[in-house]
Every structure is written in C-alpha cells, then in structure tokens.
Design a protein around this motif. Structure first.
Motif: not given
Length: 140
Positions: A19, A27, A30, A63, A65
């Motif tokens: 991650h 990002t 998320e 998730e 993203v």
C-alpha cells in the motif's frame, strides 16, 4: 486513456505490504467495496481474484481507489508492473479488466480496473488452488 478507479483486494489494501509504496500520496480516496462474480485464491504471498460465471456467485472484498489525476499515468504503469501485467503477453499472471464493483458505503456501482488472474493461472487455481473463504484477504 480511460482513467477508471482501481479495485484492490490484496497487498495494495491499507495496512498491507504494498500500500504505502504504491498508493500513499497518489490517491484521492480509498473506500470499502466488493466485486461480485469472482472468488479469491491464495497465491505465493498475494491473492488472485478468479472470475466465475454469475451463476456460481462469489464476492471479493477490497477497496475502491480513486487516483490523484496528476499521478494517474505513473500509478497505472507502476500497478501494471507490480501485477506483472503486459497486454498481449501470454505469460502474464494477471489481466487488467474493467468491471463493476459496489461501493459499500452507498451501494453505488462503479466501473473500475481490477487485476484478475490470467486465464492460465485461473485454470490452475480452479483445479488445485486454495480458496480464501469469505473472499477477504485481510483475515486469512
């Protein structure tokens, strides 16, 4: 280029090994999401989502993203490299495909890039792979 968000379900999840190296600072959001029509299998230190016919069900938890637009091209290239995805390469481990995922917070369906097991890998996993019950990589 189609700038879809990404659905991640393994080492790219928050708190997992890849991650921070790949997603931190790249990002906008998320959020928890699910992918239906796939089963999750153990790989050598990472999972594979294997697509299944709709009649067979299957849900993968992960998730959604949304990448920072300024970082998108570099992030896409980095994720393709991480997942060993090269369009047209018959030896790749994953394929990057556009699929609808469901955002958990509001049940909205969102089109996203998902890295799924390439056909050869998927066939091997279906035949003799270890299924991750519940489709969630984290509590494995």
């Amino acid at each position: 280029m189609n700038r879809l968000p990404f659905f991640v379900y393994g080492t790219l999840l928050r708190g997992e090994a890849n991650h921070d190296a790949f997603l931190r600072g790249r990002t906008l959001s998320e959020t928890p999401a699910t992918l239906t029509g796939a089963l999750l299998y153990e790989g050598p230190g990472y999972p594979y989502a294997v697509e299944t016919p709709e009649a067979h069900g299957g849900v993968v938890h992960g998730e959604l993203v949304t990448a920072d637009p300024a970082a998108y091209p570099q992030l896409l290239a980095a994720l393709d490299e991480l997942e060993e995805y090269a369009p047209g390469d018959p030896a790749h481990l994953y394929e990057r495909v556009a699929r609808d995922v469901t955002r958990t917070s509001d049940a909205a369906r969102v089109r996203a890039w998902v890295y799924v097991a390439a056909p050869t890998v998927a066939a091997e996993l279906r035949a003799s792979g270890q299924l991750i019950k519940g489709g969630d990589w984290r509590p494995r």
